[in-house]
Motif scaffolding. Structure first.
Motif, PDB file in Angstrom:
ATOM      1  N   ARG A 131      39.082  49.851  10.628  1.00 49.23           N
ATOM      2  CA  ARG A 131      40.202  50.175   9.736  1.00 49.23           C
ATOM      3  C   ARG A 131      40.101  51.616   9.253  1.00 49.23           C
ATOM      4  O   ARG A 131      41.106  52.338   9.194  1.00 49.23           O
ATOM      5  CB  ARG A 131      40.223  49.227   8.528  1.00 49.23           C
ATOM      6  N   ARG A 132      38.876  52.029   8.924  1.00 53.12           N
ATOM      7  CA  ARG A 132      38.691  53.415   8.451  1.00 53.12           C
ATOM      8  C   ARG A 132      39.129  54.405   9.524  1.00 53.12           C
ATOM      9  O   ARG A 132      39.851  55.368   9.255  1.00 53.12           O
ATOM     10  CB  ARG A 132      37.217  53.620   8.093  1.00 53.12           C
ATOM     11  N   GLU A 133      38.741  54.146  10.771  1.00 51.95           N
ATOM     12  CA  GLU A 133      39.092  55.056  11.853  1.00 51.95           C
ATOM     13  C   GLU A 133      40.606  55.071  12.100  1.00 51.95           C
ATOM     14  O   GLU A 133      41.207  56.115  12.318  1.00 51.95           O
ATOM     15  CB  GLU A 133      38.378  54.641  13.141  1.00 51.95           C
ATOM     16  N   GLU A 134      41.229  53.882  12.068  1.00 53.57           N
ATOM     17  CA  GLU A 134      42.659  53.801  12.342  1.00 53.57           C
ATOM     18  C   GLU A 134      43.469  54.476  11.232  1.00 53.57           C
ATOM     19  O   GLU A 134      44.436  55.193  11.493  1.00 53.57           O
ATOM     20  CB  GLU A 134      43.081  52.339  12.523  1.00 53.57           C
ATOM     21  N   ILE A 135      43.086  54.239   9.988  1.00 49.33           N
ATOM     22  CA  ILE A 135      43.815  54.865   8.885  1.00 49.33           C
ATOM     23  C   ILE A 135      43.608  56.375   8.919  1.00 49.33           C
ATOM     24  O   ILE A 135      44.537  57.161   8.643  1.00 49.33           O
ATOM     25  CB  ILE A 135      43.378  54.253   7.538  1.00 49.33           C
ATOM     26  N   ALA A 136      42.404  56.831   9.293  1.00 46.35           N
ATOM     27  CA  ALA A 136      42.160  58.271   9.439  1.00 46.35           C
ATOM     28  C   ALA A 136      43.054  58.846  10.533  1.00 46.35           C
ATOM     29  O   ALA A 136      43.606  59.945  10.394  1.00 46.35           O
ATOM     30  CB  ALA A 136      40.687  58.525   9.747  1.00 46.35           C
ATOM     31  N   ARG A 137      43.195  58.103  11.651  1.00 48.98           N
ATOM     32  CA  ARG A 137      44.097  58.569  12.711  1.00 48.98           C
ATOM     33  C   ARG A 137      45.532  58.667  12.222  1.00 48.98           C
ATOM     34  O   ARG A 137      46.264  59.616  12.530  1.00 48.98           O
ATOM     35  CB  ARG A 137      44.035  57.615  13.907  1.00 48.98           C
ATOM     36  N   MET A 138      45.952  57.673  11.438  1.00 47.79           N
ATOM     37  CA  MET A 138      47.309  57.687  10.900  1.00 47.79           C
ATOM     38  C   MET A 138      47.531  58.875   9.969  1.00 47.79           C
ATOM     39  O   MET A 138      48.644  59.399   9.859  1.00 47.79           O
ATOM     40  CB  MET A 138      47.590  56.367  10.159  1.00 47.79           C
ATOM     41  N   LEU A 139      46.453  59.306   9.310  1.00 49.71           N
ATOM     42  CA  LEU A 139      46.564  60.451   8.389  1.00 49.71           C
ATOM     43  C   LEU A 139      46.569  61.786   9.127  1.00 49.71           C
ATOM     44  O   LEU A 139      47.283  62.727   8.743  1.00 49.71           O
ATOM     45  CB  LEU A 139      45.399  60.421   7.392  1.00 49.71           C
ATOM     46  N   SER A 140      45.770  61.869  10.219  1.00 58.29           N
ATOM     47  CA  SER A 140      45.555  63.181  10.826  1.00 58.29           C
ATOM     48  C   SER A 140      46.279  63.384  12.150  1.00 58.29           C
ATOM     49  O   SER A 140      46.515  64.510  12.567  1.00 58.29           O
ATOM     50  CB  SER A 140      44.060  63.413  11.055  1.00 58.29           C
TER      51      SER A 140
END
Length: 559
Positions: free
Chosen positions: A530-539
């Motif tokens: 989840r951390r990686e996916e949300i980071a991708r959604m942000l960046s």
């Protein structure tokens, strides 16, 4: 609640099994992934299992057919259970809806592995899932649901039931009055016939068993001469000369005289002679009685035949069996009596219908007043949700309009419709015609939050409710989705990291492209994922340390 979704060869999906029960089932679930990964394909697949129309191209390229199966936990008392009972289908705690679509466009539907119609899937689906997508014309966009939604929000089940009962009583009274008037009019047209028929049948005085009894009596009388001769001959055999009775009597006397000398050896014979003599004497008496009762009077036979002829002629005339003439006479007499007393009856029934109408009008007026109060409360509640969703200039109105009497129903005397005005100064219009895709989804979210406990569906799906927004507005959308998920299962297709961070669980929709084909699959994300996916959604494409740190902050703030 949706427990699992199994998809085979649907559009880009070759094989996908989404197990929501293992992920905790309820709460808020987020479906995320890059644009074009196929997130909406999952929603389309679910819709297919719920009875949506199968679009061309639903079958994955190269496959013979597509299949989608959706399984639901079905609690006691759920309305889907009654639908199954009405269709004589098995009712279990788990309900599975399955749809097959062939490459040729033909398909089949199943409910718990029993063949069913697509219409039945749709009926069941309406009780199980609400899909609130951009411009989906169902759920809260269907005007037919607005009245029930308002009544449930305002707690008007009691007044609504009173109005419904009053409506049914009025309809019944009106029908009784109409039927009586029609019967009176028919009776007036047939008065001369009725009076003649009642007089004729009264003179005939038919009984239900007349034909059977008269036929039997005629048969006996027609055979009277032969019967008399037979009876006389039989009596002669018993009585005259050395008849049977005399012979038995003589034999009895002879044996009786010698019985005491035979040391009991003649007792059985004497007893048998006793019985035979008794039966022969009884037979003689019965034959004599029959001979005396036999009436061979030709005049009596003629009377019986005349009555039979009259009964059968009357039955033919009125088109009924002879056995029904007595009941027919009663009906004719009742119609004639109703004609004689018709005016009083019609006045009484008309008065009853008028009183029933007045009772309905009173009940409907009480319900209408309560609906207007409930509408004001709903408008206020929705208004409080709009500003944080970047709809501060919009206005939501629950329109309660009075219907002409021809359109009154058991549901009341007014039409209920949810309306919106997206800009100041513009008149409210139906929500589906005014709001754009993103606005529509947010309107529906605001409305659904206020109506969280309204409706049967335990699963609500939002397709890109956060379209075109970000930052604080996206966070506000996420907070409302989370609040709604306390009462029902919520699944949201989202591009917003703020929304995804607030979810209780998250799935990543991935698209894989090769030289010859593309496919989509789903991955349930753990905390690291989840951390990686949300980071991708942000960046975006490249996940940076700053994006991961921002993702950590969003997840921490979400709690």
């Amino acid at each position: 609640m949706l427990v699992s979704l199994s998809i085979r060869d649907f559009v880009l999906i070759e094989k996908l099994d989404l197990d929501l029960a293992r992920a905790g089932g309820g709460g808020l679930g987020a479906l995320t992934g890059e644009t074009g990964a196929g997130k909406s394909i999952l929603i389309d697949a679910l819709g297919l299992a719920l009875g949506a129309r199968a679009e061309s191209g639903a079958v994955r390229r190269g496959a013979a057919q597509a299949s989608v199966a959706a399984s639901f936990d079905l609690p006691a008392g759920h309305p889907a259970r009654q639908v199954l009972i009405d269709q004589a289908l098995d009712v279990d705690d788990m309900l599975t809806l399955r749809r097959l679509v062939g490459a040729d466009g033909r398909g089949r539907a199943f409910v718990n592995d029993q063949p069913a119609s697509v219409a039945l899937l749709r009926r069941l689906g309406d009780t199980l899932v609400e899909i609130q997508g951009q411009m989906e014309q169902h759920g809260l966009l269907d005007v037919a649901t607005h009245r029930a939604s308002l009544d449930a929000f305002a707690g008007l089940e009691g007044p609504a039931e009173v109005a419904r009962a009053a409506w049914q009583a009025w309809r019944a009274a009106e029908q009784a009055s109409t039927d009586a008037a029609a019967a009176a009019e028919t009776a007036r047209r047939d008065e001369e016939f009725l009076r003649h028929a009642v007089k004729e049948l009264a003179e005939l005085s038919p009984r239900g068993d007349d034909e059977e009894k008269l036929t039997q009596e005629r048969q006996v009388l027609r055979a009277g001469s032969a019967l008399g001769e037979t009876l006389a001959q039989a009596l002669s055999e018993l009585e005259h000369g050395r008849g049977a009775v005399a012979a038995l009597r003589a034999a009895h006397r002879l044996i009786e005289r010698q019985a005491d000398k035979a040391a009991g050896r003649l007792d059985a014979a004497l007893s048998a002679l006793d019985r035979a003599l008794s039966e022969a004497t009884e037979a003689q008496a019965q034959l004599e009685a029959a001979r005396e009762a036999l009436d061979v009077d030709p005049a009596h036979l003629e009377k019986i035949e005349e009555r039979l002829f009259a009964l059968r002629a009357a039955a033919r005339k009125h088109g009924v069996p002879v056995s029904d003439l007595a009941a027919l006479a009663g009906r004719f007499a009742s119609q004639l009596a109703a004609l004689d007393d018709g005016e009083a009856l019609l006045k009484r029934l008309a008065a009853e219908a008028g009183a029933a109408r007045a009772a309905y009008v009173d009940a409907a007026a009480t319900l209408a007043a309560a609906r207007r109060k409930g509408a004001a409360r709903l408008d206020k509640a929705v208004a409080a949700e709009l500003a944080p969703l970047r709809l501060e200039k919009a206005k939501f109105v629950t329109a309660v309009s009075t219907l002409p009497e021809a359109e009154w129903s058991e549901h009341g005397t007014e039409r209920i419709q949810f309306m919106v005005a997206t800009n100041p100064g513009t008149p409210p219009a139906p929500i589906a015609r005014v709001a754009s895709g993103g606005e529509l989804s947010r309107f529906l979210l605001a409305l659904k939050v206020c109506l969280a406990r309204v409706g049967d569906a335990a699963t609500i799906v939002f397709d890109e409710v956060d379209s075109g927004i970000g930052g604080a507005t996206a966070a506000a959308v996420g907070e409302r989705l989370r609040r709604l998920a306390k009462d029902v299962q919520v699944l949201v297709v989202t591009h917003s990291p703020q929304v995804a961070a607030l979810a209780d669980r998250q799935w990543l929709i991935r698209k894989t492209t090769t030289r010859n084909a593309a496919s989509t699959d789903v991955l349930a994300l753990d905390a690291v994922g989840r951390r990686e996916e949300i980071a991708r959604m942000l960046s975006g494409a490249e996940v940076t340390a700053e994006a991961r740190a921002a993702a950590d902050r969003l997840l921490a703030a979400a709690g």
